[in-house]
Design a protein around this motif. Structure first.
Motif, PDB file in Angstrom:
ATOM      1  N   ASP A  35      35.072  45.439  38.428  1.00  0.00           N
ATOM      2  CA  ASP A  35      36.354  45.912  37.927  1.00  0.00           C
ATOM      3  C   ASP A  35      37.399  44.805  38.103  1.00  0.00           C
ATOM      4  OD1 ASP A  35      37.457  45.968  40.466  1.00  0.00           O
ATOM      5  OD2 ASP A  35      37.300  48.142  40.681  1.00  0.00           O
ATOM      6  N   ALA A  36      38.552  45.018  37.483  1.00  0.00           N
ATOM      7  CA  ALA A  36      39.561  43.950  37.447  1.00  0.00           C
ATOM      8  C   ALA A  36      39.912  43.439  38.840  1.00  0.00           C
ATOM      9  CB  ALA A  36      40.823  44.432  36.738  1.00  0.00           C
ATOM     10  N   SER A  37      40.080  44.342  39.817  1.00  0.00           N
ATOM     11  CA  SER A  37      40.536  43.860  41.105  1.00  0.00           C
ATOM     12  C   SER A  37      39.418  43.120  41.845  1.00  0.00           C
ATOM     13  CB  SER A  37      41.120  44.986  41.959  1.00  0.00           C
ATOM     14  OG  SER A  37      40.345  46.137  41.869  1.00  0.00           O
ATOM     15  N   GLU A  38      38.177  43.524  41.634  1.00  0.00           N
ATOM     16  CA  GLU A  38      37.082  42.756  42.249  1.00  0.00           C
ATOM     17  C   GLU A  38      37.001  41.361  41.647  1.00  0.00           C
ATOM     18  OE1 GLU A  38      33.194  44.487  43.358  1.00  0.00           O
ATOM     19  OE2 GLU A  38      34.063  46.370  42.642  1.00  0.00           O
TER      20      GLU A  38
ATOM     21  N   LEU B  86      39.874  39.380  43.061  1.00  0.00           N
ATOM     22  CA  LEU B  86      39.632  39.035  44.472  1.00  0.00           C
ATOM     23  C   LEU B  86      38.650  37.881  44.580  1.00  0.00           C
ATOM     24  CD1 LEU B  86      39.357  42.167  46.742  1.00  0.00           C
ATOM     25  CD2 LEU B  86      40.710  40.088  47.071  1.00  0.00           C
ATOM     26  N   SER B  87      37.608  37.957  43.784  1.00  0.00           N
ATOM     27  CA  SER B  87      36.615  36.889  43.786  1.00  0.00           C
ATOM     28  C   SER B  87      37.248  35.565  43.346  1.00  0.00           C
ATOM     29  CB  SER B  87      35.463  37.292  42.858  1.00  0.00           C
ATOM     30  OG  SER B  87      34.691  36.179  42.527  1.00  0.00           O
ATOM     31  N   ALA B  88      38.071  35.630  42.303  1.00  0.00           N
ATOM     32  CA  ALA B  88      38.762  34.423  41.830  1.00  0.00           C
ATOM     33  C   ALA B  88      39.705  33.888  42.904  1.00  0.00           C
ATOM     34  CB  ALA B  88      39.543  34.735  40.556  1.00  0.00           C
ATOM     35  N   ALA B  89      40.420  34.784  43.556  1.00  0.00           N
ATOM     36  CA  ALA B  89      41.364  34.368  44.596  1.00  0.00           C
ATOM     37  C   ALA B  89      40.622  33.648  45.722  1.00  0.00           C
ATOM     38  CB  ALA B  89      42.126  35.578  45.135  1.00  0.00           C
ATOM     39  N   ARG B  90      39.468  34.198  46.093  1.00  0.00           N
ATOM     40  CA  ARG B  90      38.690  33.556  47.183  1.00  0.00           C
ATOM     41  C   ARG B  90      38.215  32.165  46.763  1.00  0.00           C
ATOM     42  NH1 ARG B  90      36.353  39.310  48.359  1.00  0.00           N
ATOM     43  NH2 ARG B  90      37.844  39.937  49.976  1.00  0.00           N
ATOM     44  N   SER B  91      37.868  32.064  45.495  1.00  0.00           N
ATOM     45  CA  SER B  91      37.448  30.761  44.984  1.00  0.00           C
ATOM     46  C   SER B  91      38.599  29.749  45.041  1.00  0.00           C
ATOM     47  CB  SER B  91      36.921  30.952  43.559  1.00  0.00           C
ATOM     48  OG  SER B  91      36.937  29.753  42.843  1.00  0.00           O
ATOM     49  N   LEU B  92      39.810  30.201  44.696  1.00  0.00           N
ATOM     50  CA  LEU B  92      40.981  29.308  44.759  1.00  0.00           C
ATOM     51  C   LEU B  92      41.307  28.920  46.203  1.00  0.00           C
ATOM     52  CD1 LEU B  92      43.372  30.975  42.121  1.00  0.00           C
ATOM     53  CD2 LEU B  92      42.000  28.907  41.825  1.00  0.00           C
ATOM     54  N   VAL B  93      41.188  29.877  47.123  1.00  0.00           N
ATOM     55  CA  VAL B  93      41.446  29.600  48.551  1.00  0.00           C
ATOM     56  C   VAL B  93      40.518  28.484  49.024  1.00  0.00           C
ATOM     57  CG1 VAL B  93      41.229  30.539  50.897  1.00  0.00           C
ATOM     58  CG2 VAL B  93      42.344  31.888  49.100  1.00  0.00           C
TER      59      VAL B  93
END
Lengths: 263, 263, 263
Positions: free
Chosen positions: B144-147, B150-157
């Motif tokens: 879903d959109a938030s997963e 979240l996955s993208a955010a972790r990749s950017l971190v």
């Protein structure tokens, strides 16, 4: 266009949330973006040639406003109109200050010449200036302001195969087929900067969902402004209340308040 | 970070009145400056290379927002990030429209690559676009959109050694150590332009006083928005009330309303 | 200047609706245009050399604000001042951020040097920075902030044969003949961005109808701000209420509230 069609156009904007690309002036960027959001559309403000080809491939309409025109942004406006043409998207032109300087008058005319699917939205003096000699020749002195503006609007409709919305105490919407006079709105509206610019932006949202006459946008904007002004103590609260009114505007508001007639 | 630490960070902003330098877009300059003032900080909007070295020597943080990006302002953004690095100041990047055009996507990534002390603040689609293939590879369709966000955010971190704030119905704040989900805010907030941009600016104020996770700014902004929306008739009054709420926000408002959990 | 003259100057603005050309910063374009409209004047925001000769031929005053100064707009400011001189029109200079960077300090001084009919409107730190060594030499450390600002203002009046308006808790208006202290206003006003910029713009409207001391504009703006703040919950509502107050301001408001004295 009757009341039901105006309501139906507003519903379409709210459902489809069309993306409207704006190359607009620095003064009104915030309130025109907010007017588009309040009416249900999705605004993007962009002026860079480097992204305009992509932008116009997925946008629903292009709004060009020359209110703080300069030679840096000017070429981007022409490029954007070309991209809109390429993608068969409507262009709304707001010729702010047309007549005040040669730069504005000539730029407005050149942009209008270039656009394939055009709506022009301006006040009476801008429309008269943009039409130039043609309306002058019919004898401006002998006519009252709205007759002069109507004559100028008709001349622009003929020259550019466009629709023209003339804002004022009475708004006139002139298309090839007919002229509509709209008597909604409020006398306090000219005391808020960018009211006309916001209407031009909202006209883009309606054009993006297929309402390319300009009538529905002018009607809902004037009615929302009228409701807002009735609850305002001055132009500060009017600007705020207008966004609330656009957001809340109901079919009933439109049906009970709309005052328009064919001329 | 607990409630008391959020209250304490807000008090620090109000006491220290940190100077936040913003290279931001034309649409939101006024309301982001007002959001910074309302929260107690001191905004400066500046984009000229000629004064950026001086600016970053006495500023507390740098906010870069690419909402009306062009080739005239783009070099100044990179120069400003270099000056922030030189002075060991935090950089907040708002990748407005990332994914919509190549110019925005590539500029956002290059700025992130350059900044030494970085917080990224965007909505889900911007964060997903910025992370690019990495998050795509994990199978966006299946999530879903938030997963996906979240996955993208972790990749950017991981890529940029930064914190990432993903705004949405639920806000996520992702740092190297943890992920916080924040459920404050109001569904009317996306109808006001530049809400996210204002949060990015306010994130700069908190980073300037040492709160570089992004959590406190997201929390106080969402709570202020929630209070504001409860008293608003539409997006016009919401924009006004938000500034009043930020100005008035009390420890008690934060303690009684904050809804956050570690994921 | 007495109360009756201030009322009379406001009436002149409302009747003559002077056109005020503004080269101002991106942050405050919208609210300064709205402040001009609310007080009864006609704003034009323009920065292009290509139209400035025409603009200054029919404008009543020129307002220059260096709040988002860069090398693209800087030459246009000097050209505009030359055109104002050519047409014998007053120039209002708002030296935003003077002292913060060399670019701003030197640009402010050069613009002041160029303008024939000048009013400078800034806060104490800008005025002190603009006066530079001259006020330093009188021993800033030994004086309180308002004495230092007054001394700097007097130095600027002498250097540039201008009027100087110093905004603060007490506003000072310094002309060659006298110094007026004005104690209206409200402590919440600095929490709204561009309050000083709006006063500079409004000072242009009054200068355009012949009130070139700066006193009447400062008085009506401070009184309108005071009335607005008394009805505001924070800086959001203050910004809105200020426009309503400027629009509604009556002779009675001015007569009952004005607190000024000659120093």
């Amino acid at each position: 266009m009757n009341k039901q069609q105006i309501v139906s156009a507003l519903n379409k904007v709210r459902e489809q949330k069309p993306l409207v690309v704006n190359i607009t002036n620095f003064v009104v960027m915030n309130n025109t973006a907010n007017a588009l959001l309040a009416v249900g559309a999705s605004p993007i403000m962009s002026h860079s040639k480097q992204e305009m080809t992509e932008m116009m491939s997925f946008a629903g309409a292009l709004v060009i406003n020359i209110g703080t025109l300069d030679s840096v942004w000017r070429p981007g406006m022409f490029f954007a109109v070309e991209q809109a043409n390429e993608n068969n998207k409507p262009v709304i032109l707001d010729p702010v200050g047309c007549g005040a300087t040669k730069l504005r008058t000539s730029t407005a005319r050149q942009l209008a010449e270039l656009a394939d699917n055009l709506i022009i939205r301006g006040n009476a003096s801008e429309i008269i200036a943009m039409a130039g000699e043609k309306s002058q020749n019919k004898g401006v002195d002998a006519l009252d302001a709205s007759e002069a503006a109507l004559s100028a609007a008709r001349s622009l409709v003929e020259s550019y195969a466009c629709s023209v919305v003339v804002s004022g105490k009475t708004d006139y919407i002139v298309t090839k087929e007919r002229t509509i006079a709209l008597s909604n709105g409020h006398e306090m509206m000219p005391y808020v900067t960018g009211m006309g610019c916001s209407l031009s932006a909202v006209t883009g949202a309606f054009a993006a969902v297929g309402e390319t006459s300009g009538v529905a946008a002018a009607a809902i904007f004037a009615i929302a402004g009228e409701i807002a002004a009735e609850n305002s103590q001055g132009p500060g609260s009017l600007q705020v209340n207008l966004l609330d009114s656009l957001y809340q505007l109901s079919a009933d508001d439109i049906e009970s308040r709309l005052k328009f007639r064919e001329c």
